[in-house]
Write a protein that holds these residues in place. Structure first.
Motif, PDB file in Angstrom:
ATOM      1  N   ILE A  13      49.947  43.776  34.244  1.00  0.00           N
ATOM      2  CA  ILE A  13      49.669  45.127  33.733  1.00  0.00           C
ATOM      3  C   ILE A  13      48.757  45.886  34.693  1.00  0.00           C
ATOM      4  O   ILE A  13      49.018  47.028  35.045  1.00  0.00           O
ATOM      5  N   THR A  14      47.677  45.239  35.138  1.00  0.00           N
ATOM      6  CA  THR A  14      46.677  45.924  35.972  1.00  0.00           C
ATOM      7  C   THR A  14      46.880  45.685  37.466  1.00  0.00           C
ATOM      8  O   THR A  14      46.347  46.428  38.275  1.00  0.00           O
ATOM      9  N   GLY A  15      47.582  44.623  37.823  1.00  0.00           N
ATOM     10  CA  GLY A  15      47.711  44.258  39.224  1.00  0.00           C
ATOM     11  C   GLY A  15      46.517  43.501  39.765  1.00  0.00           C
ATOM     12  O   GLY A  15      46.471  43.149  40.941  1.00  0.00           O
ATOM     13  N   LEU A  16      45.524  43.225  38.909  1.00  0.00           N
ATOM     14  CA  LEU A  16      44.372  42.438  39.345  1.00  0.00           C
ATOM     15  C   LEU A  16      44.776  40.985  39.547  1.00  0.00           C
ATOM     16  O   LEU A  16      45.656  40.467  38.839  1.00  0.00           O
ATOM     17  N   MET A  17      44.136  40.327  40.501  1.00  0.00           N
ATOM     18  CA  MET A  17      44.353  38.905  40.727  1.00  0.00           C
ATOM     19  C   MET A  17      43.024  38.185  40.760  1.00  0.00           C
ATOM     20  O   MET A  17      42.008  38.751  41.163  1.00  0.00           O
ATOM     21  N   ALA A  18      43.057  36.932  40.330  1.00  0.00           N
ATOM     22  CA  ALA A  18      41.898  36.057  40.440  1.00  0.00           C
ATOM     23  C   ALA A  18      42.321  34.868  41.296  1.00  0.00           C
ATOM     24  O   ALA A  18      43.401  34.296  41.081  1.00  0.00           O
ATOM     25  N   ARG A  33      37.321  34.743  43.141  1.00  0.00           N
ATOM     26  CA  ARG A  33      37.364  36.107  43.683  1.00  0.00           C
ATOM     27  C   ARG A  33      38.333  36.924  42.846  1.00  0.00           C
ATOM     28  O   ARG A  33      39.450  36.479  42.591  1.00  0.00           O
ATOM     29  N   VAL A  34      37.901  38.104  42.428  1.00  0.00           N
ATOM     30  CA  VAL A  34      38.786  39.032  41.728  1.00  0.00           C
ATOM     31  C   VAL A  34      39.208  40.090  42.739  1.00  0.00           C
ATOM     32  O   VAL A  34      38.352  40.723  43.383  1.00  0.00           O
ATOM     33  N   LEU A  35      40.521  40.255  42.894  1.00  0.00           N
ATOM     34  CA  LEU A  35      41.073  41.186  43.877  1.00  0.00           C
ATOM     35  C   LEU A  35      41.785  42.329  43.171  1.00  0.00           C
ATOM     36  O   LEU A  35      42.493  42.108  42.185  1.00  0.00           O
ATOM     37  N   GLU A  36      41.617  43.538  43.698  1.00  0.00           N
ATOM     38  CA  GLU A  36      42.360  44.675  43.158  1.00  0.00           C
ATOM     39  C   GLU A  36      43.720  44.723  43.861  1.00  0.00           C
ATOM     40  O   GLU A  36      43.950  43.980  44.818  1.00  0.00           O
ATOM     41  N   GLY A  38      45.045  46.413  46.072  1.00  0.00           N
ATOM     42  CA  GLY A  38      45.023  46.587  47.525  1.00  0.00           C
ATOM     43  C   GLY A  38      44.473  45.381  48.261  1.00  0.00           C
ATOM     44  O   GLY A  38      44.228  45.445  49.453  1.00  0.00           O
ATOM     45  N   TRP A  39      44.249  44.268  47.572  1.00  0.00           N
ATOM     46  CA  TRP A  39      43.792  42.990  48.119  1.00  0.00           C
ATOM     47  C   TRP A  39      42.298  42.952  48.437  1.00  0.00           C
ATOM     48  O   TRP A  39      41.820  42.005  49.036  1.00  0.00           O
ATOM     49  N   ASN A  40      41.551  43.979  48.060  1.00  0.00           N
ATOM     50  CA  ASN A  40      40.104  43.961  48.297  1.00  0.00           C
ATOM     51  C   ASN A  40      39.411  43.172  47.204  1.00  0.00           C
ATOM     52  O   ASN A  40      39.762  43.290  46.029  1.00  0.00           O
ATOM     53  N   THR A  41      38.413  42.373  47.589  1.00  0.00           N
ATOM     54  CA  THR A  41      37.606  41.633  46.616  1.00  0.00           C
ATOM     55  C   THR A  41      36.694  42.614  45.896  1.00  0.00           C
ATOM     56  O   THR A  41      35.943  43.351  46.541  1.00  0.00           O
ATOM     57  N   ILE A  42      36.779  42.638  44.557  1.00  0.00           N
ATOM     58  CA  ILE A  42      35.920  43.533  43.796  1.00  0.00           C
ATOM     59  C   ILE A  42      34.817  42.780  43.051  1.00  0.00           C
ATOM     60  O   ILE A  42      33.829  43.380  42.645  1.00  0.00           O
ATOM     61  N   ARG A  43      34.998  41.466  42.862  1.00  0.00           N
ATOM     62  CA  ARG A  43      33.951  40.651  42.221  1.00  0.00           C
ATOM     63  C   ARG A  43      34.061  39.226  42.738  1.00  0.00           C
ATOM     64  O   ARG A  43      35.141  38.749  43.053  1.00  0.00           O
TER      65      ARG A  43
END
Length: 128
Positions: A13-18, A33-36, A38-43
């Protein structure tokens, strides 16, 4: 992207990955690592006790549509399921009666299922 990637979970749904990292003896510590999209680490989760429980050895991993991350963590002293919310501090969600939790998946209506390998069963919990 990740030094020692091990498990991956995605929210369609969100496209987020862990992505979990197992750590090793050369200075790498286990983390998530939580990635948005665009593959950037956000957390980065599980490393700093001020943000929630420090990980021992992540074996199961899921991320839900709210961005909450659930981890089956297998430690020498304790086996547990941890919840790291999208905002705020994480906490141990399940700490009792788990013996070698290995897999974790999300079900509808705020439930999760955990494979408890040494107890030879799967267990269902409400997490929301």
């Amino acid at each position: 992207l990740s030094s020692l990637p091990y498990l991956v979970a995605a929210c369609l749904i969100t496209g987020l990955m862990a992505v979990s990292e197992r750590g090793n003896e050369i200075g790498h510590v286990p983390c998530i690592r939580v990635l948005e999209p665009g593959w950037n680490t956000i957390r980065i989760l599980g490393v700093c006790s001020g943000l929630g429980p420090v990980l021992s050895c992540p074996w199961g991993l899921s991320i839900d549509s709210d961005g909450d991350v659930l981890v089956a963590d297998w430690g020498k002293q304790h086996h547990r399921v941890l919840l790291y919310p999208a905002k705020g501090v994480g906490w141990p969600l399940v700490t009792d009666n788990l013996s070698s939790p290995r897999g974790l998946a999300l079900l509808p209506d705020g439930h999760m299922v955990v494979s408890d390998s040494m107890n030879h069963c799967i267990k269902i919990y409400r997490y929301k």
